[in-house]
Design an enzyme around this catalytic site. Structure first.
Site, PDB file in Angstrom:
ATOM      1  N   SER A  11       0.939  -1.369  -0.094  1.00 18.07           N
ATOM      2  CA  SER A  11       0.036  -0.095   0.013  1.00 18.07           C
ATOM      3  C   SER A  11       0.877   1.346   0.100  1.00 18.07           C
ATOM      4  O   SER A  11       1.891   1.158   0.789  1.00 18.07           O
ATOM      5  CB  SER A  11      -0.927  -0.072   1.204  1.00 18.07           C
ATOM      6  OG  SER A  11      -0.696   1.196   1.981  1.00 18.07           O
TER       7      SER A  11
HETATM    8  N1  LIG Z   1      -4.144   8.817   5.097  1.00 17.32           N
HETATM    9  C1  LIG Z   1      -3.882   7.777   5.592  1.00 17.32           C
HETATM   10  C2  LIG Z   1      -4.146   6.443   4.845  1.00 17.32           C
HETATM   11  C3  LIG Z   1      -4.028   5.176   5.349  1.00 17.32           C
HETATM   12  C4  LIG Z   1      -4.938   4.132   4.690  1.00 17.32           C
HETATM   13  O1  LIG Z   1      -6.194   4.526   4.238  1.00 17.32           O
HETATM   14  N2  LIG Z   1      -4.398   2.896   4.745  1.00 17.32           N
HETATM   15  C5  LIG Z   1      -5.291   1.834   4.039  1.00 17.32           C
HETATM   16  C6  LIG Z   1      -4.479   0.807   3.352  1.00 17.32           C
HETATM   17  S1  LIG Z   1      -3.870   1.774   1.906  1.00 17.32           S
HETATM   18  C7  LIG Z   1      -5.829   1.124   5.335  1.00 17.32           C
HETATM   19  O2  LIG Z   1      -4.988   0.774   6.154  1.00 17.32           O
HETATM   20  N3  LIG Z   1      -6.987   0.432   5.113  1.00 17.32           N
HETATM   21  C8  LIG Z   1      -7.569  -0.452   6.166  1.00 17.32           C
HETATM   22  C9  LIG Z   1      -8.713  -0.036   6.834  1.00 17.32           C
HETATM   23  O3  LIG Z   1      -9.293   1.190   6.545  1.00 17.32           O
HETATM   24  O4  LIG Z   1      -9.312  -0.675   7.650  1.00 17.32           O
HETATM   25  C10 LIG Z   1      -2.271   7.431   5.509  1.00 17.32           C
HETATM   26  O5  LIG Z   1      -1.394   8.282   4.740  1.00 17.32           O
HETATM   27  O6  LIG Z   1      -1.500   6.684   6.337  1.00 17.32           O
END
Ligand SMILES: N[C@@H](CCC(=O)N[C@@H](CS)C(=O)NCC(=O)O)C(=O)O
Length: 218
Positions: A11
């Site tokens: 990611s």
């Molecule tokens: N703005 C955040 C975005 C983080 C994000 O959305 N991560 C996603 C993966 S790309 C995630 O962990 N998703 C799992 C969830 O929301 O449960 C950053 O820059 O860290």
């Protein structure tokens, strides 16, 4: 106490933090979390980060998430100079603006493509979504101006956060930056000059690309 990074390198925001760790030459304990298996929703992780997003950093009981916040924290705490995140208020404001551009424009446009692809299994990347990414490249082209990097002639955490997203859009999600020469040159400059680029960004990006190839049907 070691630094722990809860991470899934496929990611983009996770890869941004890996780039920052490389640039700072930090020794960090990697704690892989599998988002596909929804391990981020396990109670023990939600207790650490109620928003259950990756990356998440733990530093001796202090926990912070969001890649942009983590990069800023790591530089503030561990860097030997301020080149990656300048202390000068105006220079820092420019870096912050680019970081918010990644958070508020680039990354949401990427998610707008990946969510339908991976979750709704739509099989394609609609032209209007590619157009929204081209619009974002146009902004980046202007931000770059005559500079080598997004906030001047030295790379900063803004480049690390934005390149993780842009390289994913460009290489994996079929949104080439060929019509944006400054963006194209900046991408190559990041590849050539960001410490540990191949290990920190390219390795996870290649896995991401394979996953995209596997769900594209058209
Ligand atoms: N703005 C955040 C975005 C983080 C994000 O959305 N991560 C996603 C993966 S790309 C995630 O962990 N998703 C799992 C969830 O929301 O449960 C950053 O820059 O860290």
């Amino acid at each position: 106490m070691p630094l722990n990074l809860y991470v899934m390198e496929v990611s983009p925001p996770n890869r941004a933090v890996l780039l920052c760790i490389k640039a700072l030459e930090l020794d960090v304990n990697m704690k892989p979390i599998n988002l596909v298996a929804q391990e981020q929703l396990k109670p023990e992780f939600v207790k650490i980060n109620p928003q259950h997003t990756l990356p998440t950093l733990e530093d001796d009981g202090f926990v912070i998430w969001d890649s942009h916040a983590i990069c800023g924290y790591l530089v503030n705490k561990f860097a030997t100079d301020d080149s990656l995140y300048p202390k000068d208020p105006q220079k820092r404001a420019v870096v912050d603006q680019r970081l918010h551009f990644d958070s508020g424009v680039l990354f949401p446009r990427l998610v707008d493509i990946t969510f339908p692809l991976f979750v709704l299994k739509c099989g394609e990347i609609p032209e209007e979504k590619r157009k929204r990414v081209f619009d974002a490249y146009e902004f980046l082209e202007k931000f770059l101006g005559d500079s080598d990097y997004l906030a001047g002639n030295l790379f900063t955490i803004a480049d690390m956060c934005c390149i993780a997203t842009v390289s994913s859009l460009e290489e994996a999600l079929r949104v080439p930056a060929d019509d944006y020469p400054k963006v194209k040159a900046w991408i190559q400059r990041c590849r050539d000059n960001l410490p540990g680029y191949n290990e920190a960004n390219q390795a996870g990006l290649d896995i991401f690309k394979g996953a995209v190839d596997g769900v594209l049907t058209k």
